[in-house]
Design a protein around this motif. Structure first.
Motif, mmCIF file in Angstrom:
data_model
loop_
_atom_site.group_PDB
_atom_site.id
_atom_site.type_symbol
_atom_site.label_atom_id
_atom_site.label_comp_id
_atom_site.label_asym_id
_atom_site.label_seq_id
_atom_site.Cartn_x
_atom_site.Cartn_y
_atom_site.Cartn_z
ATOM 1 N N TYR A 1 48.385 46.182 -54.567
ATOM 2 C CA TYR A 1 48.392 47.464 -55.261
ATOM 3 C C TYR A 1 47.827 48.561 -54.362
ATOM 4 C CZ TYR A 1 48.609 44.148 -59.171
ATOM 5 O OH TYR A 1 48.934 43.111 -60.002
ATOM 6 N N ALA A 2 46.764 48.224 -53.627
ATOM 7 C CA ALA A 2 46.161 49.211 -52.734
ATOM 8 C C ALA A 2 47.148 49.633 -51.654
ATOM 9 C CB ALA A 2 44.896 48.641 -52.103
ATOM 10 N N ALA A 3 47.903 48.666 -51.133
ATOM 11 C CA ALA A 3 48.868 48.979 -50.077
ATOM 12 C C ALA A 3 50.013 49.842 -50.601
ATOM 13 C CB ALA A 3 49.419 47.680 -49.485
ATOM 14 N N ALA A 4 50.348 49.671 -51.896
ATOM 15 C CA ALA A 4 51.490 50.390 -52.458
ATOM 16 C C ALA A 4 51.115 51.746 -53.038
ATOM 17 C CB ALA A 4 52.151 49.538 -53.553
ATOM 18 N N THR A 5 49.813 52.014 -53.190
ATOM 19 C CA THR A 5 49.382 53.264 -53.802
ATOM 20 C C THR A 5 49.518 54.414 -52.820
ATOM 21 O OG1 THR A 5 47.813 52.096 -55.217
ATOM 22 C CG2 THR A 5 47.473 54.462 -54.921
ATOM 23 N N VAL A 6 50.176 55.470 -53.267
ATOM 24 C CA VAL A 6 50.366 56.664 -52.449
ATOM 25 C C VAL A 6 49.757 57.847 -53.197
ATOM 26 C CG1 VAL A 6 52.032 58.205 -51.361
ATOM 27 C CG2 VAL A 6 52.490 55.740 -51.471
ATOM 28 N N VAL B 1 45.775 45.417 -64.518
ATOM 29 C CA VAL B 1 44.431 44.980 -64.904
ATOM 30 C C VAL B 1 44.443 43.502 -65.281
ATOM 31 C CG1 VAL B 1 42.693 45.155 -66.735
ATOM 32 C CG2 VAL B 1 43.486 47.205 -65.574
ATOM 33 N N PHE B 2 45.412 43.087 -66.064
ATOM 34 C CA PHE B 2 45.474 41.686 -66.492
ATOM 35 C C PHE B 2 45.876 40.770 -65.340
ATOM 36 C CE2 PHE B 2 46.465 44.026 -70.533
ATOM 37 C CZ PHE B 2 45.225 43.812 -71.107
ATOM 38 N N GLU B 3 46.760 41.239 -64.480
ATOM 39 C CA GLU B 3 47.110 40.439 -63.296
ATOM 40 C C GLU B 3 45.904 40.271 -62.381
ATOM 41 O OE1 GLU B 3 51.863 41.706 -62.988
ATOM 42 O OE2 GLU B 3 50.348 42.724 -61.774
ATOM 43 N N ALA B 4 45.120 41.341 -62.217
ATOM 44 C CA ALA B 4 43.935 41.267 -61.372
ATOM 45 C C ALA B 4 42.894 40.321 -61.951
ATOM 46 C CB ALA B 4 43.333 42.655 -61.189
ATOM 47 N N ALA B 5 42.900 40.170 -63.283
ATOM 48 C CA ALA B 5 41.987 39.224 -63.930
ATOM 49 C C ALA B 5 42.498 37.791 -63.836
ATOM 50 C CB ALA B 5 41.795 39.608 -65.394
ATOM 51 N N ASP B 6 43.614 37.592 -63.145
ATOM 52 C CA ASP B 6 44.229 36.274 -62.943
ATOM 53 C C ASP B 6 44.773 35.696 -64.236
ATOM 54 O OD1 ASP B 6 45.148 34.279 -61.281
ATOM 55 O OD2 ASP B 6 43.341 33.064 -61.443
ATOM 56 N N ALA B 7 45.179 36.590 -65.158
ATOM 57 C CA ALA B 7 45.835 36.119 -66.373
ATOM 58 C C ALA B 7 47.288 35.761 -66.073
ATOM 59 C CB ALA B 7 45.782 37.199 -67.450
ATOM 60 N N GLN B 8 47.847 34.937 -66.920
ATOM 61 C CA GLN B 8 49.279 34.636 -66.855
ATOM 62 C C GLN B 8 49.981 35.683 -67.716
ATOM 63 O OE1 GLN B 8 50.360 30.676 -68.038
ATOM 64 N NE2 GLN B 8 52.548 31.121 -68.026
ATOM 65 N N VAL B 9 50.527 36.712 -67.084
ATOM 66 C CA VAL B 9 51.106 37.840 -67.807
ATOM 67 C C VAL B 9 52.537 37.520 -68.208
ATOM 68 C CG1 VAL B 9 51.727 40.274 -67.684
ATOM 69 C CG2 VAL B 9 49.592 39.475 -66.646
ATOM 70 N N LEU C 1 37.645 38.835 -40.069
ATOM 71 C CA LEU C 1 36.701 39.612 -40.849
ATOM 72 C C LEU C 1 36.151 38.767 -41.987
ATOM 73 C CD1 LEU C 1 38.698 42.953 -41.050
ATOM 74 C CD2 LEU C 1 36.869 42.356 -39.472
ATOM 75 N N ARG C 2 35.083 39.219 -42.600
ATOM 76 C CA ARG C 2 34.521 38.493 -43.726
ATOM 77 C C ARG C 2 35.499 38.490 -44.897
ATOM 78 N NH1 ARG C 2 30.340 40.893 -41.022
ATOM 79 N NH2 ARG C 2 28.498 39.615 -40.649
ATOM 80 N N GLU C 3 35.443 37.417 -45.654
ATOM 81 C CA GLU C 3 36.385 37.229 -46.755
ATOM 82 C C GLU C 3 36.043 38.142 -47.932
ATOM 83 O OE1 GLU C 3 39.026 35.145 -47.498
ATOM 84 O OE2 GLU C 3 39.188 34.551 -45.404
ATOM 85 N N VAL C 4 37.072 38.572 -48.649
ATOM 86 C CA VAL C 4 36.879 39.244 -49.927
ATOM 87 C C VAL C 4 37.094 38.218 -51.041
ATOM 88 C CG1 VAL C 4 37.621 41.460 -49.011
ATOM 89 C CG2 VAL C 4 39.309 39.959 -50.075
ATOM 90 N N SER C 5 36.833 38.615 -52.273
ATOM 91 C CA SER C 5 36.970 37.702 -53.405
ATOM 92 C C SER C 5 38.434 37.481 -53.758
ATOM 93 C CB SER C 5 36.243 38.269 -54.621
ATOM 94 O OG SER C 5 36.926 39.423 -55.100
ATOM 95 N N ALA C 6 38.665 36.523 -54.635
ATOM 96 C CA ALA C 6 40.024 36.295 -55.132
ATOM 97 C C ALA C 6 40.539 37.537 -55.848
ATOM 98 C CB ALA C 6 40.035 35.087 -56.072
ATOM 99 N N TYR C 7 39.653 38.219 -56.564
ATOM 100 C CA TYR C 7 40.032 39.475 -57.224
ATOM 101 C C TYR C 7 40.479 40.496 -56.179
ATOM 102 C CZ TYR C 7 39.479 43.811 -59.928
ATOM 103 O OH TYR C 7 39.687 45.025 -60.533
ATOM 104 N N GLY C 8 39.704 40.621 -55.089
ATOM 105 C CA GLY C 8 40.068 41.551 -54.035
ATOM 106 C C GLY C 8 41.431 41.250 -53.437
ATOM 107 N N LYS C 9 41.729 39.966 -53.271
ATOM 108 C CA LYS C 9 43.035 39.582 -52.718
ATOM 109 C C LYS C 9 44.163 39.895 -53.702
ATOM 110 C CE LYS C 9 41.077 35.908 -49.843
ATOM 111 N NZ LYS C 9 40.906 34.455 -49.659
ATOM 112 N N ARG C 10 43.879 39.745 -55.008
ATOM 113 C CA ARG C 10 44.927 40.015 -56.001
ATOM 114 C C ARG C 10 45.268 41.497 -56.083
ATOM 115 N NH1 ARG C 10 42.162 35.850 -58.855
ATOM 116 N NH2 ARG C 10 40.934 37.364 -60.045
ATOM 117 N N ILE C 11 44.282 42.368 -55.851
ATOM 118 C CA ILE C 11 44.575 43.799 -55.956
ATOM 119 C C ILE C 11 45.017 44.406 -54.631
ATOM 120 C CG2 ILE C 11 42.930 44.060 -57.858
ATOM 121 C CD1 ILE C 11 41.059 45.500 -55.905
ATOM 122 N N ALA C 12 44.968 43.636 -53.539
ATOM 123 C CA ALA C 12 45.355 44.165 -52.228
ATOM 124 C C ALA C 12 46.779 44.727 -52.216
ATOM 125 C CB ALA C 12 45.186 43.094 -51.157
#
Length: 504
Positions: A117-122, A232-240, A104-115
């Motif tokens: 969370y999306a899988a774990a959200t119920v 939010v900060f992890e998704a922004a690629d910050a060093q938390v 499939l077409r690639e998503v952004s680095a941001y999209g990969k970082r939040i993936a």
């Protein structure tokens, strides 16, 4: 003419039997064209034959065929049956292969970082018989319906000269009203120009990350903390950097000496453990921020709800360096469904945040802002807050009494002096069995939320080695609180104790 019962008709009618609206038939035929079930050039049944087979009007099928032809899926000629347009089969096959093979077409680095969370959200499931100690939820009956409706009707009948996009920072009437309210209620010193109305505290935190944080910047958060802020900060690629809190909140002595961009804190009521940061720690935190040239985000998510004493002064009110960004919300006093909060910014940041807000969503809903401004101006909002404080103090007392009556030997309670939730440490349950006991309690008709997801990792140091749960009480009646704790005690008695060496 194709007869009813032909192979093509059967393929369509067998799938369309459950949805005989024109929209349902359209989607099913288009789907079979795209997945290759109906090959390019294949003739479709006549409108009369398919209508008879599906027991719908001929005009319904005719409308579907015309729409598919207009979009290029079908080819039609006068006097001939409609057929699947040529050139679509290869496209459909390519799509099917790509989906099956994962190309499939690639998503952004941001999209990969939040993936993750999306899988774990119920999504929460409402169970009518469940007494749910969900934190962040409010009782619907507490909402000031009459005052809100009166103010809403007044605003609704006022004629505007025109309807157009509004200022991204929010309605001036609300920002002016908030300026006075925040000075009275929270000791804030600010001008209306420093206030930006946002869609809840979540958008406020997201704006801070967008405007202030670059990839790999170091960001300090409390541990445990509000998980959606950390994400939010992890998704922004910050060093938390997650720093453990103690009974007085974040300890400034543990703050890193290396350059950090900002620190996110909840000093007036640490979430979730409930500690209040004393004045010396507040001063030390502000001094660290000055030395680091770092911003401090002060999330005052439930500052109105403090029992038996006046609310604690904010960090912003004692900051002389213009380095504190104050985040407030109406989610706890009115409703999280309103999606309304605000930022109080240092003057230099106002233009940047205003433009960032414009780029995200232009501005928030105008009518609700004017309604709230009216309620603050006429005093009905503050009367409502005082009423809610009394109601929630009664709920808090009911919860503490029920825990003492049914579980006094089994639990310890933190964070009961303010806010709308408490943390209950359950000594008989090991931390590794938190989720298992929560599921067991739900089977007994009571909902509780494990503490572990609010920690940065499984290796985070915990205040106690046993299981912990966040119990919100603002959405539950006093009667149901007592019954919920009784059910919780029964669940604890019947919970199978894991072996000392086992892990759950």
């Amino acid at each position: 003419m194709a007869k009813t019962g032909s192979p093509v008709t059967k393929r369509i009618s067998s799938s369309a039997a459950e949805g005989k609206t024109s929209r349902g038939i359209y989607l099913l035929i288009r789907g079979q064209i795209l997945d290759g079930t109906l090959a390019a050039g294949a003739a479709l049944p006549s409108t009369r034959a398919l209508a008879e087979d599906l027991a719908v009007s001929r005009s319904t099928v005719t409308t579907v065929y015309e729409q598919l032809a207009a979009e290029g899926y079908l080819e039609t000629q006068l006097g001939k049956r409609a057929s699947v347009a040529t050139g679509l089969s290869k496209q459909a096959a390519t799509k099917a292969v790509a989906i099956r093979s994962g190309h499939l077409r690639e998503v952004s680095a941001y999209g990969k970082r939040i993936a993750p969370y999306a899988a774990a959200t119920v999504s929460p499931v409402a169970i009518e018989s469940l007494i749910d100690f969900q934190y962040g939820a409010l009782a619907a009956l507490d909402f000031p319906l009459l005052a809100w409706r009166r103010a809403y009707n007044r605003m609704l009948v006022q004629r505007q000269r025109w309807m157009a996009y509004d200022a991204p920072e929010g309605e001036r009437a609300l920002r002016n009203a908030l300026r006075g309210y925040l000075r009275r209620a929270r000791g804030l010193q600010c001008d209306a120009e420093q206030i930006i109305i946002v869609q809840g505290s979540q958008q406020a935190i997201d704006l801070c990350a967008r405007v202030l944080v670059d990839p790999k910047d170091r960001v300090v958060v409390e541990d445990p903390c509000y998980a959606m802020a950390r994400r939010v900060f992890e998704a922004a690629d910050a060093q938390v950097i997650a720093l453990p809190v103690d009974g007085m909140g974040l300890d400034p002595r543990k703050l890193p000496a290396k350059r950090c961009k900002l620190a996110y804190v909840t000093p007036s009521h640490q979430f979730p453990l409930g500690a209040v940061m004393p004045i010396q720690r507040r001063k030390d935190l502000l001094a660290w921020a000055v030395a680091q040239h770092a911003w401090v985000i002060e999330d005052d998510y439930d500052g109105e709800f403090r029992y038996g004493m006046r609310p604690v002064d904010t960090l912003q009110s004692i900051d002389d360096s213009a380095g504190v960004i104050y985040v407030g919300t109406f989610s706890k006093a009115l409703s999280p469904q309103l999606r309304m909060g605000y930022l109080v910014l240092p003057p230099d940041l106002v233009p940047l945040f205003r433009e960032a807000k414009r780029l995200i969503d232009r501005h928030g809903p105008r009518q609700e802002q004017l309604v709230l401004a009216s309620m603050i101006e006429d005093g009905s909002y503050e009367r409502h807050v005082r009423r809610c404080r009394r109601l929630n103090e009664q709920r808090r007392e009911a919860l503490l009494k029920a825990l003492e009556a049914h579980l006094h030997d089994a639990v310890d309670v933190d964070g009961a002096a303010s806010g709308l939730h408490v943390v209950v440490w359950c000594a008989p349950i090991p931390a590794t069995a938190e989720a298992a006991f929560a599921a067991h309690a739900q089977a007994h008709g009571v909902g509780i939320r494990p503490l572990s997801p609010l920690y940065a990792s499984a290796e985070s140091p915990r205040q106690r080695p046993c299981a912990g749960y966040v119990l919100g009480y603002a959405s539950i009646s006093v009667k149901d609180i007592a019954e919920g704790v009784r059910r919780l005690a029964l669940a604890l008695k019947s919970f199978p104790r894991p072996a000392a060496s086992s892990r759950i």
